[in-house]
Design an enzyme around this catalytic site. Structure first.
Site, PDB file in Angstrom:
ATOM      1  N   LYS A  56       9.044  -2.131  -0.884  1.00 53.75           N
ATOM      2  CA  LYS A  56       8.124  -2.298  -1.993  1.00 53.75           C
ATOM      3  C   LYS A  56       6.868  -1.445  -1.812  1.00 53.75           C
ATOM      4  O   LYS A  56       6.153  -1.187  -2.758  1.00 53.75           O
ATOM      5  CB  LYS A  56       7.678  -3.777  -2.096  1.00 53.75           C
ATOM      6  CG  LYS A  56       8.806  -4.736  -2.260  1.00 53.75           C
ATOM      7  CD  LYS A  56       8.242  -6.194  -2.165  1.00 53.75           C
ATOM      8  CE  LYS A  56       9.358  -7.119  -1.753  1.00 53.75           C
ATOM      9  NZ  LYS A  56       8.838  -8.413  -1.298  1.00 53.75           N
ATOM     10  N   ASP A  89       5.752   5.180  10.264  1.00 53.35           N
ATOM     11  CA  ASP A  89       5.308   4.653  11.562  1.00 53.35           C
ATOM     12  C   ASP A  89       6.167   5.314  12.630  1.00 53.35           C
ATOM     13  O   ASP A  89       5.882   6.434  13.052  1.00 53.35           O
ATOM     14  CB  ASP A  89       5.446   3.125  11.531  1.00 53.35           C
ATOM     15  CG  ASP A  89       4.891   2.433  12.774  1.00 53.35           C
ATOM     16  OD1 ASP A  89       4.507   3.141  13.717  1.00 53.35           O
ATOM     17  OD2 ASP A  89       4.853   1.201  12.807  1.00 53.35           O
TER      18      ASP A  89
END
Ligand code: IMP
Ligand code: MG
Length: 179
Positions: free
Chosen positions: A47, A107
């Protein structure tokens, strides 16, 4: 509203707006040539990318189409599991299409690495990555990120689509989370 977990503001609304504008200008320049074919397909990774994608897309001045994938690579809070699952796949075939993957944050790079392989196998005409944030972490999977917004230190951040256990996605700025 009480926000006990929110720490420092890392990027203000104004800084984000300016950066998103820069990225949109570069994308517009790069894809203007290919406008005779089918429209550039922006794939939003749900999302987290929904707010970034919405702002970016309105500043890109070439024809666009949209599709979405939902991916799970995290548990509920701030720890990576290394396991990538496709929760929702694309609606349409991307064979022969020019595709731009739009992600909120990279990340370890595991999520996009997995997606890149999965999407490359489907034969797009081109496939590039646009990520608003790219974390400086050790043991990162090397990825060809053509459009990078900010390179950030290894701190957990929320806001502008990014969550901590599903909260804070609607903050208009990006902030760190207190330990
Ligand atoms: P990666 O697979 O380790 O690159 O993780 C990418 C995904 O982890 C992103 O799409 C985010 O959903 C989530 N993520 C990584 N760092 C953060 C953060 O600081 N805040 C919120 N979500 C994050
Ligand atoms: Mg995400």
């Amino acid at each position: 509203m009480e926000r006990p977990e929110i720490g420092e503001v890392v990027y203000t609304e104004e800084q984000i707006r300016s950066k998103v504008g820069d990225l949109a200008r570069r994308i517009t320049e790069d894809y203007r040539e290919g406008a005779e074919g089918s429209p550039l397909l922006l794939i939003g990774i749900l999302k987290g990318a929904f707010i970034f994608l919405a702002d970016l897309a309105r500043l890109i001045d070439v024809p666009l189409e949209f599709d979405f994938m939902a991916i799970s690579s995290y548990g509920s809070a701030t720890k990576t599991s290394g396991v990538v699952r496709i929760l929702k796949d694309l609606d349409k075939d991307i064979t022969g299409r020019h595709v731009l993957l739009v992600e909120d944050i990279i990340d370890t790079g595991l999520t996009l690495n997995y997606l890149l392989r999965s999407l490359t196998a489907r034969g797009p005409a081109s496939l590039e990555i646009c990520a608003l944030l790219n974390k400086q972490v050790a043991n990162k999977v090397e990825l060809p990120v053509k459009y990078e917004g900010f390179s950030i230190p290894d701190v957990f951040v929320v806001g502008y689509g990014l969550d901590c256990a599903e909260s804070y996605r609607n903050l208009p700025y990006i902030a760190s989370v207190k330990k």
